[in-house]
Design a protein around this motif. Sequence first.
Motif, mmCIF file in Angstrom:
data_model
loop_
_atom_site.group_PDB
_atom_site.id
_atom_site.type_symbol
_atom_site.label_atom_id
_atom_site.label_comp_id
_atom_site.label_asym_id
_atom_site.label_seq_id
_atom_site.Cartn_x
_atom_site.Cartn_y
_atom_site.Cartn_z
ATOM 1 N N ILE A 197 18.067 -20.834 -5.055
ATOM 2 C CA ILE A 197 18.302 -20.560 -3.641
ATOM 3 C C ILE A 197 19.294 -21.576 -3.070
ATOM 4 C CG2 ILE A 197 17.205 -20.219 -1.405
ATOM 5 C CD1 ILE A 197 16.310 -18.249 -3.558
ATOM 6 N N TYR A 198 19.115 -22.830 -3.420
ATOM 7 C CA TYR A 198 20.021 -23.863 -2.918
ATOM 8 C C TYR A 198 21.429 -23.703 -3.499
ATOM 9 C CZ TYR A 198 15.734 -26.128 -1.330
ATOM 10 O OH TYR A 198 14.542 -26.400 -0.705
ATOM 11 N N SER A 227 23.170 -21.001 -1.597
ATOM 12 C CA SER A 227 23.641 -21.505 -0.302
ATOM 13 C C SER A 227 24.923 -22.315 -0.447
ATOM 14 C CB SER A 227 22.548 -22.350 0.354
ATOM 15 O OG SER A 227 23.005 -22.920 1.557
ATOM 16 N N SER A 245 28.709 -21.348 1.120
ATOM 17 C CA SER A 245 29.462 -22.266 1.987
ATOM 18 C C SER A 245 30.806 -22.632 1.357
ATOM 19 C CB SER A 245 28.638 -23.522 2.266
ATOM 20 O OG SER A 245 28.433 -24.275 1.082
ATOM 21 N N ILE A 285 26.851 -27.792 5.808
ATOM 22 C CA ILE A 285 25.908 -27.020 5.000
ATOM 23 C C ILE A 285 25.843 -27.564 3.580
ATOM 24 C CG2 ILE A 285 25.534 -24.753 3.954
ATOM 25 C CD1 ILE A 285 26.491 -23.501 6.550
ATOM 26 N N THR A 343 22.340 -28.864 2.256
ATOM 27 C CA THR A 343 21.752 -28.166 1.107
ATOM 28 C C THR A 343 21.498 -29.113 -0.052
ATOM 29 O OG1 THR A 343 22.907 -26.137 1.765
ATOM 30 C CG2 THR A 343 22.058 -26.235 -0.467
ATOM 31 N N ALA A 388 12.243 -22.881 0.149
ATOM 32 C CA ALA A 388 13.696 -23.015 0.032
ATOM 33 C C ALA A 388 14.403 -21.939 0.860
ATOM 34 C CB ALA A 388 14.116 -22.921 -1.432
ATOM 35 N N LYS A 389 13.903 -20.717 0.849
ATOM 36 C CA LYS A 389 14.530 -19.648 1.643
ATOM 37 C C LYS A 389 14.503 -19.986 3.131
ATOM 38 C CE LYS A 389 13.424 -15.936 -1.630
ATOM 39 N NZ LYS A 389 12.648 -14.687 -1.858
ATOM 40 N N VAL A 403 16.925 -22.958 3.870
ATOM 41 C CA VAL A 403 18.337 -22.569 3.788
ATOM 42 C C VAL A 403 18.763 -21.845 5.062
ATOM 43 C CG1 VAL A 403 19.898 -20.951 2.651
ATOM 44 C CG2 VAL A 403 18.586 -22.567 1.292
ATOM 45 N N THR A 417 19.193 -24.419 7.599
ATOM 46 C CA THR A 417 20.408 -25.187 7.306
ATOM 47 C C THR A 417 21.646 -24.481 7.841
ATOM 48 O OG1 THR A 417 19.463 -26.214 5.334
ATOM 49 C CG2 THR A 417 21.864 -26.044 5.443
ATOM 50 N N TRP A 418 21.740 -23.180 7.637
ATOM 51 C CA TRP A 418 22.898 -22.444 8.124
ATOM 52 C C TRP A 418 22.927 -22.396 9.644
ATOM 53 C CZ3 TRP A 418 27.048 -19.835 5.749
ATOM 54 C CH2 TRP A 418 27.117 -20.003 4.371
#
Length: 558
Positions: free
Chosen positions: A252-253, A256, A260, A323, A327, A354-355, A358, A361-362
């Motif tokens: 997932i990371y 992301s 980005s 990001i 991340t 993590a989802k 993330v 984070t966005w």
Amino acid sequence: MTTKYNGTYDIFEHAMFLRRSPECLSVNFAQNNTLREKCCTKYHNFFAEYWDDNYMRLGVWLNYLYQWNCPQFQQECKSHTYNFSDYTNKLYLRFCKPREYYEECKSHFQDAAYIEKESLKYPTFPETIATGDSNFTNISMHSDNTKLLKYPLEPCVQASLVKIGNNSMQLNYVEVKDVRIPFCKISWCAFRSDDLKTKDLSLSLCMPSMCQVNLYILMVVAGLMGTLILLANAIVVIVLSKIMDNNNSQRIYKMSLALSDFLAGLVVMPSVIIIIRQSFFQPEEIYHSIDEQGRKVSEMSEFPMPYWFLNMAGFFTTMSLSISIYTLTLASFDRLLVVYRPLAYNKYDAINRAKTLVVITWIAGCCLGLVPFIFEGVDYSITASWIVLFEGEIALIVYSVALCLPLLLMWGTTISTLVLFKRNKSSSGQCLDDRNLMKTLSIMTGVFSLCLVPSLLLMLCTLLLEGTDIDDPRYFKHKQSMVLISMEAVTGFILTSNNLWNFFIYNSKAEFRSQVRLLYQRQFQKIRGKISRRQSNSSFNSRNASRPVLSQCVSSYN
């Protein structure tokens, strides 16, 4: 000497100064030496504060210092504070050593630039004006008759465009300069105002040809980097989303990060090409307006591109960089939990966590990119030659809180994870997959740091080295500044390259390579299938087209 406002000043920089110092608008300097010295000092400091802006013309400034008989004029003739180009060198000669200027430049005028014979009217020489104990020779080159001059103009011709004398309007010329060109010295030259309406005149005409080549090389490098970043991260996104199994939080990371980085290749790198093109090769324009006191003023376009473009480029640059840092910080914490408490770590809970993180984070990256639109005291501006980042009173505070603290957390977490990993290397609670993921993340964090460190070191050198501050022209060393500006461009590309290296880090794993190879094979098969279908269709159509001809031949034979 009496300086009086006659209602027709058309000098933007002088009108701007008079708005700040209205007491200098109409004064009798011969009767008020105290006010004259005060205005001279203010005008001298005013130019020193804004000298690197396009609308500040050295010729206008020197002319007013001369008109007002300022002591700073004599000092400037000795120090030549702003002598950074061939044009400024000849301009200083014209004001401070006019006879030497005439002797050096008369041959240039004989050879220059006029297509029609006798179209150049040679200067009336000498014309003497008393200034204290010395004589000042005013050389008028009659620049109104230079319509057919070829560009780039000779420095002597450029210096002749400046009119010297009391209340000279200076409507006939503009100065174009840029003090922050990578791999090039300061470019500073003069154009005729009327030629801006009929010719495509840009700052590039002031540069040596090698400087133009260097700028084109930078644009090509930016284009190649952008293309590679797009392709590499598109492959990573496809592999992670459609081929690889959803079996750990690090996926997932990584997704992301890839998205980005993809934005950086899609928006940031093309904006670099546009910024370089517009800043140095875009034709200059002059605008006429009327200020609040009814004065006609003319000014050069200071920003080579619209504000919306700067805001767009700055938003995506800030969002992509933030990001990436956020991340990597979250992924480092995730690996720290695995190493610190491997038995209590739940893989499925980590994936759901993590989802959520993330998404947050966005959202945080978007909010950081919107800071200039929400708060005063910070705007987007071109820094490091071509990168659009924050600039303003609170820009340093915003970067310290929003980027530096997470960056320190990322480094601290990664180091702690490595220490615990070595300490618990023989622990049975750590599976091989977790160890591989931790090693991959450590390499990713290390590469990102290596790409960032040159920019940080250069910022430190800029703060420590003397002579690089443009706002202090008395001690400004343009050669030293040129080296730092060139290094800014290089470190900017190094920083941007962090968007590319993750693909090669993943590619070191056999599983990723096999999946990428499988992706290539599938795409190749699709392309080959399309080509074969087109060929079969074309052959079928050609056979059908030949049948009527064949039947016609048979019927005619019968």
